[in-house]
Design a protein around this motif. Structure first.
Motif, PDB file in Angstrom:
ATOM      1  N   GLY A  42      59.070  13.379   7.057  1.00  0.00           N
ATOM      2  CA  GLY A  42      59.204  14.793   6.704  1.00  0.00           C
ATOM      3  C   GLY A  42      58.014  15.589   7.195  1.00  0.00           C
ATOM      4  N   LEU A  43      57.997  16.866   6.851  1.00  0.00           N
ATOM      5  CA  LEU A  43      56.908  17.764   7.212  1.00  0.00           C
ATOM      6  C   LEU A  43      56.813  18.853   6.152  1.00  0.00           C
ATOM      7  N   ASP A  44      55.618  19.040   5.613  1.00  0.00           N
ATOM      8  CA  ASP A  44      55.399  20.008   4.532  1.00  0.00           C
ATOM      9  C   ASP A  44      54.572  21.209   4.960  1.00  0.00           C
ATOM     10  N   ILE A  45      53.636  20.998   5.887  1.00  0.00           N
ATOM     11  CA  ILE A  45      52.652  22.029   6.211  1.00  0.00           C
ATOM     12  C   ILE A  45      52.465  22.089   7.720  1.00  0.00           C
ATOM     13  N   LEU A  46      52.478  23.306   8.251  1.00  0.00           N
ATOM     14  CA  LEU A  46      52.183  23.528   9.671  1.00  0.00           C
ATOM     15  C   LEU A  46      50.972  24.445   9.772  1.00  0.00           C
ATOM     16  N   VAL A  47      49.971  23.997  10.524  1.00  0.00           N
ATOM     17  CA  VAL A  47      48.792  24.821  10.783  1.00  0.00           C
ATOM     18  C   VAL A  47      48.734  25.100  12.282  1.00  0.00           C
ATOM     19  N   ASN A  48      49.004  26.341  12.656  1.00  0.00           N
ATOM     20  CA  ASN A  48      48.961  26.770  14.059  1.00  0.00           C
ATOM     21  C   ASN A  48      47.539  27.188  14.408  1.00  0.00           C
ATOM     22  N   ASN A  49      46.795  26.270  14.982  1.00  0.00           N
ATOM     23  CA  ASN A  49      45.376  26.510  15.244  1.00  0.00           C
ATOM     24  C   ASN A  49      45.019  26.533  16.724  1.00  0.00           C
ATOM     25  N   ALA A  50      45.785  25.896  17.587  1.00  0.00           N
ATOM     26  CA  ALA A  50      45.397  25.737  18.990  1.00  0.00           C
ATOM     27  C   ALA A  50      45.147  27.088  19.661  1.00  0.00           C
ATOM     28  N   GLY A  51      44.114  27.124  20.485  1.00  0.00           N
ATOM     29  CA  GLY A  51      43.826  28.370  21.187  1.00  0.00           C
ATOM     30  C   GLY A  51      42.770  28.187  22.264  1.00  0.00           C
ATOM     31  N   THR A  52      42.623  29.214  23.072  1.00  0.00           N
ATOM     32  CA  THR A  52      41.604  29.256  24.107  1.00  0.00           C
ATOM     33  C   THR A  52      41.367  30.722  24.429  1.00  0.00           C
ATOM     34  N   THR A  53      40.490  31.016  25.352  1.00  0.00           N
ATOM     35  CA  THR A  53      40.266  32.417  25.697  1.00  0.00           C
ATOM     36  C   THR A  53      39.778  32.552  27.135  1.00  0.00           C
ATOM     37  N   ARG A  54      39.994  33.724  27.679  1.00  0.00           N
ATOM     38  CA  ARG A  54      39.397  34.135  28.949  1.00  0.00           C
ATOM     39  C   ARG A  54      38.988  35.589  28.777  1.00  0.00           C
ATOM     40  N   VAL A  55      37.808  35.921  29.252  1.00  0.00           N
ATOM     41  CA  VAL A  55      37.263  37.262  29.047  1.00  0.00           C
ATOM     42  C   VAL A  55      37.301  38.025  30.368  1.00  0.00           C
ATOM     43  N   LEU A  56      38.165  39.032  30.429  1.00  0.00           N
ATOM     44  CA  LEU A  56      38.337  39.821  31.650  1.00  0.00           C
ATOM     45  C   LEU A  56      38.483  41.299  31.297  1.00  0.00           C
ATOM     46  N   LYS A  57      37.948  42.153  32.157  1.00  0.00           N
ATOM     47  CA  LYS A  57      38.171  43.586  31.990  1.00  0.00           C
ATOM     48  C   LYS A  57      39.581  43.946  32.453  1.00  0.00           C
ATOM     49  N   ILE A  58      40.095  45.050  31.945  1.00  0.00           N
ATOM     50  CA  ILE A  58      41.467  45.452  32.200  1.00  0.00           C
ATOM     51  C   ILE A  58      41.745  45.685  33.688  1.00  0.00           C
ATOM     52  N   ASP A  59      40.730  46.067  34.444  1.00  0.00           N
ATOM     53  CA  ASP A  59      40.951  46.337  35.866  1.00  0.00           C
ATOM     54  C   ASP A  59      40.590  45.150  36.762  1.00  0.00           C
ATOM     55  N   ASP A  60      40.348  43.987  36.150  1.00  0.00           N
ATOM     56  CA  ASP A  60      40.086  42.774  36.914  1.00  0.00           C
ATOM     57  C   ASP A  60      41.382  42.328  37.589  1.00  0.00           C
ATOM     58  N   GLY A  61      41.292  41.962  38.847  1.00  0.00           N
ATOM     59  CA  GLY A  61      42.475  41.551  39.595  1.00  0.00           C
ATOM     60  C   GLY A  61      43.144  40.303  39.041  1.00  0.00           C
ATOM     61  N   ARG A  62      42.443  39.543  38.221  1.00  0.00           N
ATOM     62  CA  ARG A  62      42.996  38.319  37.635  1.00  0.00           C
ATOM     63  C   ARG A  62      43.639  38.549  36.270  1.00  0.00           C
ATOM     64  N   TYR A  63      43.680  39.810  35.839  1.00  0.00           N
ATOM     65  CA  TYR A  63      44.108  40.130  34.473  1.00  0.00           C
ATOM     66  C   TYR A  63      45.542  39.686  34.198  1.00  0.00           C
ATOM     67  N   ASP A  64      46.462  40.007  35.086  1.00  0.00           N
ATOM     68  CA  ASP A  64      47.861  39.638  34.867  1.00  0.00           C
ATOM     69  C   ASP A  64      48.030  38.124  34.745  1.00  0.00           C
ATOM     70  N   ALA A  65      47.354  37.393  35.612  1.00  0.00           N
ATOM     71  CA  ALA A  65      47.457  35.934  35.562  1.00  0.00           C
ATOM     72  C   ALA A  65      46.894  35.399  34.253  1.00  0.00           C
ATOM     73  N   ALA A  66      45.783  35.986  33.800  1.00  0.00           N
ATOM     74  CA  ALA A  66      45.188  35.556  32.538  1.00  0.00           C
ATOM     75  C   ALA A  66      46.111  35.886  31.365  1.00  0.00           C
TER      76      ALA A  66
END
Length: 259
Positions: free
Chosen positions: A90-114
């Motif tokens: 069975g399953l009683d508790i779900l903890v959604n914790n996984a994550g990561t980050t990337r720090v980009l300015k809005i006008d960075d060319g890589r923004y959409d990909a990020a």
């Protein structure tokens, strides 16, 4: 005198699935739940990392099994949720914790990909994990969902718009699902950690952390992952059955300090 109901504050024997459980807040949460007698499904991207934390728990006398899980992979989510429920009954508790980050300015060319990379991890995975877990949670006596967001959902740092947008989405998802699932007795709550000592903050020099915490938080320090883990645990107690749709800041007073 009115009768006061006895409500359990024990998660003994409960099954908890934690994403991103190989380090930081996820690892601390896995250990805290195991020490309280829960049976823990430790999931993370690399099998060896999940196995390592599960091994730590078993060495302390707890019960834990590790699974490799990339939360950006919808099929993997379905497979692992089913495997956890089968392994533990069975399953009683779900903890959604996984994550990561990337720090980009809005006008960075890589923004959409990020954006396309981060949103499925930071927000999409929460709803996918919940959908995969729901058939099993519906059979639990005390079903609990806890989503991990961030104080960046409530305020903002520059540049970090993708992360802030995703985490704000997590708080909105939490509120909506608390309403949608409430009549089934499934509680859905959210934790917004502030400055915490984790892998995501490890690159910040210690002196900078000290200065920031003294200037910005009421307690004047960074938090420990275990302090967040205990807040998560509180949401998951059987006695917390009337607490849902809540976004709780665990931030040392970051958001209440004016200057």
């Amino acid at each position: 005198m009115a009768f006061v109901a006895e409500l359990s504050r024990s998660v003994q024997g409960r099954v908890v699935l934690i994403t991103g459980a190989a380090s930081g807040i996820g690892r601390a949460t896995a250990h805290v739940f195991a020490r309280e007698g829960a049976r823990v499904a430790v999931t993370d991207r690399a099998q060896e990392d999940a196995d390592r934390v599960a091994g730590e728990i078993r060495a302390e006398g707890g019960e834990a099994v590790g699974w490799a899980l990339d939360v950006a992979d919808g099929q993997a989510i379905e497979t692992v949720a089913a495997a956890v429920a089968e392994r533990f009954g069975g399953l009683d508790i779900l903890v959604n914790n996984a994550g990561t980050t990337r720090v980009l300015k809005i006008d960075d060319g890589r923004y959409d990909a990020a954006w396309d990379f981060l949103l499925p991890i930071l927000l999409g995975s929460h709803q996918r994990m919940i959908r995969a877990a729901l058939p099993h949670l519906r059979r639990s006596e005390a079903p609990r969902i806890v989503n991990i967001a961030s104080t960046e959902a409530l305020g903002a740092s520059s540049p970090g718009s993708i992360y802030s947008a995703a985490k704000a989405g997590v708080t909105g998802l939490t509120r909506s699902l608390a309403v949608e699932l409430g009549r089934e007795g499934i509680t859905v709550n959210c934790i917004c950690p502030g400055p915490i000592h984790t892998g995501m903050t490890a690159a910040i020099p210690d002196d900078n952390k000290t200065i920031y915490a003294r200037r910005r938080t009421a307690l004047g320090r960074y938090g420990d992952p275990a302090e967040v883990a205990h807040a998560i645990l509180n949401f998951c107690l059987p006695a917390s059955s009337y607490v849902t749709g809540v976004t709780l800041r665990v931030d040392g007073g970051l958001m209440v300090r004016n200057a």
